[in-house]
Design a protein around this motif. Structure first.
Motif, PDB file in Angstrom:
ATOM      1  N   ASP A 142       0.823  -0.833  -0.046  1.00 55.21           N
ATOM      2  CA  ASP A 142      -0.080   0.583  -0.215  1.00 55.21           C
ATOM      3  C   ASP A 142       0.929   0.573   0.265  1.00 55.21           C
ATOM      4  O   ASP A 142       1.862   1.251   0.162  1.00 55.21           O
ATOM      5  CB  ASP A 142      -0.937  -0.216   1.522  1.00 55.21           C
ATOM      6  CG  ASP A 142      -2.065   1.088   1.157  1.00 55.21           C
ATOM      7  OD1 ASP A 142      -2.229   1.470   0.065  1.00 55.21           O
ATOM      8  OD2 ASP A 142      -2.653   1.609   3.085  1.00 55.21           O
ATOM      9  N   GLN A 143       0.465   2.373  -0.789  1.00 53.99           N
ATOM     10  CA  GLN A 143       1.299   3.022  -0.115  1.00 53.99           C
ATOM     11  C   GLN A 143       0.855   4.791   0.982  1.00 53.99           C
ATOM     12  O   GLN A 143      -0.417   4.209   1.619  1.00 53.99           O
ATOM     13  CB  GLN A 143       0.574   4.205  -1.220  1.00 53.99           C
ATOM     14  CG  GLN A 143       1.291   4.044  -2.886  1.00 53.99           C
ATOM     15  CD  GLN A 143       2.411   4.214  -2.458  1.00 53.99           C
ATOM     16  OE1 GLN A 143       3.431   5.620  -2.186  1.00 53.99           O
ATOM     17  NE2 GLN A 143       3.418   3.252  -3.063  1.00 53.99           N
ATOM     18  N   LEU A 144       1.584   4.551   1.423  1.00 57.42           N
ATOM     19  CA  LEU A 144       1.117   5.772   3.340  1.00 57.42           C
ATOM     20  C   LEU A 144       1.317   7.386   2.141  1.00 57.42           C
ATOM     21  O   LEU A 144       1.997   7.732   1.362  1.00 57.42           O
ATOM     22  CB  LEU A 144       2.461   5.707   3.958  1.00 57.42           C
ATOM     23  CG  LEU A 144       2.246   6.592   4.793  1.00 57.42           C
ATOM     24  CD1 LEU A 144       1.459   5.501   5.619  1.00 57.42           C
ATOM     25  CD2 LEU A 144       3.608   6.379   5.066  1.00 57.42           C
ATOM     26  N   PHE A 190       6.869   6.684  10.880  1.00 59.28           N
ATOM     27  CA  PHE A 190       7.333   7.467  10.099  1.00 59.28           C
ATOM     28  C   PHE A 190       8.296   9.320  10.791  1.00 59.28           C
ATOM     29  O   PHE A 190       9.542   9.526   9.687  1.00 59.28           O
ATOM     30  CB  PHE A 190       5.744   8.613   9.572  1.00 59.28           C
ATOM     31  CG  PHE A 190       5.400   9.736   8.656  1.00 59.28           C
ATOM     32  CD1 PHE A 190       6.469   9.044   7.447  1.00 59.28           C
ATOM     33  CD2 PHE A 190       5.584  11.107   8.364  1.00 59.28           C
ATOM     34  CE1 PHE A 190       6.757  10.137   6.031  1.00 59.28           C
ATOM     35  CE2 PHE A 190       5.500  11.875   8.031  1.00 59.28           C
ATOM     36  CZ  PHE A 190       6.008  11.406   6.231  1.00 59.28           C
ATOM     37  N   TYR A 191       8.029   9.703  11.381  1.00 62.49           N
ATOM     38  CA  TYR A 191       8.987  10.438  12.123  1.00 62.49           C
ATOM     39  C   TYR A 191      10.075  10.067  11.668  1.00 62.49           C
ATOM     40  O   TYR A 191      11.185  10.940  11.987  1.00 62.49           O
ATOM     41  CB  TYR A 191       8.434  11.148  13.314  1.00 62.49           C
ATOM     42  CG  TYR A 191       9.582  12.163  14.349  1.00 62.49           C
ATOM     43  CD1 TYR A 191       9.928  13.809  13.482  1.00 62.49           C
ATOM     44  CD2 TYR A 191      10.731  11.002  15.366  1.00 62.49           C
ATOM     45  CE1 TYR A 191      10.517  14.143  13.790  1.00 62.49           C
ATOM     46  CE2 TYR A 191      11.694  12.346  15.613  1.00 62.49           C
ATOM     47  CZ  TYR A 191      11.551  13.854  15.136  1.00 62.49           C
ATOM     48  OH  TYR A 191      12.032  14.747  15.246  1.00 62.49           O
ATOM     49  N   GLN A 192      11.176   9.079  12.847  1.00 59.53           N
ATOM     50  CA  GLN A 192      11.781   8.241  13.548  1.00 59.53           C
ATOM     51  C   GLN A 192      12.850   7.855  11.825  1.00 59.53           C
ATOM     52  O   GLN A 192      13.504   7.563  11.897  1.00 59.53           O
ATOM     53  CB  GLN A 192      11.863   7.247  14.021  1.00 59.53           C
ATOM     54  CG  GLN A 192      11.666   7.592  15.437  1.00 59.53           C
ATOM     55  CD  GLN A 192      12.266   8.573  16.558  1.00 59.53           C
ATOM     56  OE1 GLN A 192      13.809   8.272  16.266  1.00 59.53           O
ATOM     57  NE2 GLN A 192      12.089   9.006  17.017  1.00 59.53           N
ATOM     58  N   SER A 225      -1.473   8.221   6.516  1.00 60.64           N
ATOM     59  CA  SER A 225      -2.324   7.392   6.959  1.00 60.64           C
ATOM     60  C   SER A 225      -2.175   6.563   5.435  1.00 60.64           C
ATOM     61  O   SER A 225      -1.776   6.949   4.376  1.00 60.64           O
ATOM     62  CB  SER A 225      -3.404   7.834   6.125  1.00 60.64           C
ATOM     63  OG  SER A 225      -4.805   6.966   6.222  1.00 60.64           O
ATOM     64  N   PRO A 226      -2.682   5.169   5.528  1.00 61.33           N
ATOM     65  CA  PRO A 226      -2.037   4.171   4.087  1.00 61.33           C
ATOM     66  C   PRO A 226      -3.887   4.486   3.642  1.00 61.33           C
ATOM     67  O   PRO A 226      -4.590   4.906   4.043  1.00 61.33           O
ATOM     68  CB  PRO A 226      -2.413   2.701   4.937  1.00 61.33           C
ATOM     69  CG  PRO A 226      -2.194   2.814   6.937  1.00 61.33           C
ATOM     70  CD  PRO A 226      -2.518   4.119   6.546  1.00 61.33           C
ATOM     71  N   ALA A 227      -2.818   4.751   2.270  1.00 62.08           N
ATOM     72  CA  ALA A 227      -4.302   4.567   1.337  1.00 62.08           C
ATOM     73  C   ALA A 227      -5.103   4.262   1.411  1.00 62.08           C
ATOM     74  O   ALA A 227      -6.501   5.247   1.154  1.00 62.08           O
ATOM     75  CB  ALA A 227      -3.562   4.721   0.178  1.00 62.08           C
ATOM     76  N   TRP A 228      -5.433   3.245   1.810  1.00 61.83           N
ATOM     77  CA  TRP A 228      -6.834   1.895   1.872  1.00 61.83           C
ATOM     78  C   TRP A 228      -7.224   3.433   3.292  1.00 61.83           C
ATOM     79  O   TRP A 228      -8.553   2.823   3.007  1.00 61.83           O
ATOM     80  CB  TRP A 228      -6.651   0.812   2.059  1.00 61.83           C
ATOM     81  CG  TRP A 228      -5.972   0.030   3.094  1.00 61.83           C
ATOM     82  CD1 TRP A 228      -4.768  -0.006   3.645  1.00 61.83           C
ATOM     83  CD2 TRP A 228      -6.681   0.409   4.255  1.00 61.83           C
ATOM     84  NE1 TRP A 228      -3.993  -0.043   4.863  1.00 61.83           N
ATOM     85  CE2 TRP A 228      -5.501   0.166   5.388  1.00 61.83           C
ATOM     86  CE3 TRP A 228      -7.653   0.197   4.789  1.00 61.83           C
ATOM     87  CZ2 TRP A 228      -6.042  -0.620   6.902  1.00 61.83           C
ATOM     88  CZ3 TRP A 228      -8.035  -0.427   6.018  1.00 61.83           C
ATOM     89  CH2 TRP A 228      -6.901  -0.514   6.864  1.00 61.83           C
ATOM     90  N   ARG A 259      -7.859  15.960   2.135  1.00 59.43           N
ATOM     91  CA  ARG A 259      -6.977  15.874   0.967  1.00 59.43           C
ATOM     92  C   ARG A 259      -6.215  14.860   0.566  1.00 59.43           C
ATOM     93  O   ARG A 259      -4.970  14.182   1.836  1.00 59.43           O
ATOM     94  CB  ARG A 259      -7.018  16.837  -0.358  1.00 59.43           C
ATOM     95  CG  ARG A 259      -6.145  17.086  -1.377  1.00 59.43           C
ATOM     96  CD  ARG A 259      -5.990  18.158  -2.111  1.00 59.43           C
ATOM     97  NE  ARG A 259      -7.446  18.377  -2.615  1.00 59.43           N
ATOM     98  CZ  ARG A 259      -7.955  19.828  -2.946  1.00 59.43           C
ATOM     99  NH1 ARG A 259      -6.927  20.332  -3.888  1.00 59.43           N
ATOM    100  NH2 ARG A 259      -8.629  19.613  -3.658  1.00 59.43           N
ATOM    101  N   ALA A 260      -5.649  14.183  -0.240  1.00 59.10           N
ATOM    102  CA  ALA A 260      -4.358  13.309   0.320  1.00 59.10           C
ATOM    103  C   ALA A 260      -3.210  13.169  -1.257  1.00 59.10           C
ATOM    104  O   ALA A 260      -3.834  13.173  -1.783  1.00 59.10           O
ATOM    105  CB  ALA A 260      -4.491  11.864   0.369  1.00 59.10           C
ATOM    106  N   ARG A 261      -2.686  13.471  -1.099  1.00 53.68           N
ATOM    107  CA  ARG A 261      -1.233  13.425  -1.376  1.00 53.68           C
ATOM    108  C   ARG A 261      -0.618  12.243  -1.098  1.00 53.68           C
ATOM    109  O   ARG A 261       0.355  12.191  -0.113  1.00 53.68           O
ATOM    110  CB  ARG A 261      -0.526  14.780  -1.948  1.00 53.68           C
ATOM    111  CG  ARG A 261      -1.250  15.726  -2.285  1.00 53.68           C
ATOM    112  CD  ARG A 261      -1.921  15.498  -3.665  1.00 53.68           C
ATOM    113  NE  ARG A 261      -2.787  16.589  -4.171  1.00 53.68           N
ATOM    114  CZ  ARG A 261      -3.884  16.499  -4.407  1.00 53.68           C
ATOM    115  NH1 ARG A 261      -4.501  14.948  -3.706  1.00 53.68           N
ATOM    116  NH2 ARG A 261      -4.842  16.957  -5.068  1.00 53.68           N
ATOM    117  N   PRO A 262       0.364  11.538  -2.442  1.00 53.33           N
ATOM    118  CA  PRO A 262       1.337  10.847  -2.119  1.00 53.33           C
ATOM    119  C   PRO A 262       3.129  11.425  -1.485  1.00 53.33           C
ATOM    120  O   PRO A 262       3.032  12.403  -1.441  1.00 53.33           O
ATOM    121  CB  PRO A 262       1.851  10.363  -3.474  1.00 53.33           C
ATOM    122  CG  PRO A 262       1.315  10.569  -4.515  1.00 53.33           C
ATOM    123  CD  PRO A 262       0.295  11.595  -3.753  1.00 53.33           C
TER     124      PRO A 262
END
Length: 170
Positions: A26-28, A65-67, A102-105, A117-120
């Protein structure tokens, strides 16, 4: 005593007493308010988080994600807000309190409803691998085996193709 029969997650178990079954990729994605200026771009950069509050479900020290993505690049968000509820994170992002990931799904329905709205993240995106993890000991019940097989057969590409994301339309 066993507390869980099976766990589905994007974390690799580093213990030989567990079996890890790959489920899907999946994509974050970065989520933002629908009127956020970053929404005009086809993707966000890690450095963009420097200018915004980062709303996350865990403390900064536990945020992968931060680390693994922000900290090694020297990116320190303008602030970090820890919120345990996914619905509350979506509401805060929608109200322009900051950015989240977030995971895209998982965010698809909120994007389709026009809430956020979501962006890669980066022009290449950030892939995450989902796995089912269970103990090696004992026989796995048939219903758990069936669950794993059903999840593996899901059309994840269709689920994660966000309608508001120009990169997914290509």
């Amino acid at each position: 005593s066993r507390r869980f029969d099976i766990i589905v997650g994007a974390v690799t178990a580093k213990d030989d007493s567990f079996v890890q079954v790959p489920l899907f990729e999946d994509q974050l994605v970065c989520i933002m308010a629908t009127d956020h200026p970053l929404g005009k771009r086809s993707f966000v950069r890690h450095g963009d988080f420097r200018f915004h509050k980062f709303i996350t479900h865990v403390e900064k020290a536990q945020s992968r994600f931060y680390q693994h993505a922000l900290r090694p690049r020297g990116v320190e968000p303008k602030g970090v807000m820890t919120v345990n509820s996914p619905q509350a994170i979506i509401a805060l992002v929608a109200a322009n309190f900051g950015l989240s990931i977030s995971p895209a799904w998982a965010i698809r329905s909120a994007v389709e409803a026009g809430i956020v709205r979501a962006r890669p993240i980066t022009d290449k995106g950030q892939t995450i691998s989902w796995r089912a993890v269970h103990l090696k000991t004992g026989q796995m019940p048939v219903y758990q085996q069936s669950f794993i097989q059903r999840v593996k057969r899901l059309d994840v590409e269709a689920i994660r193709a966000l309608p508001d994301n120009p990169a997914s339309a290509a």
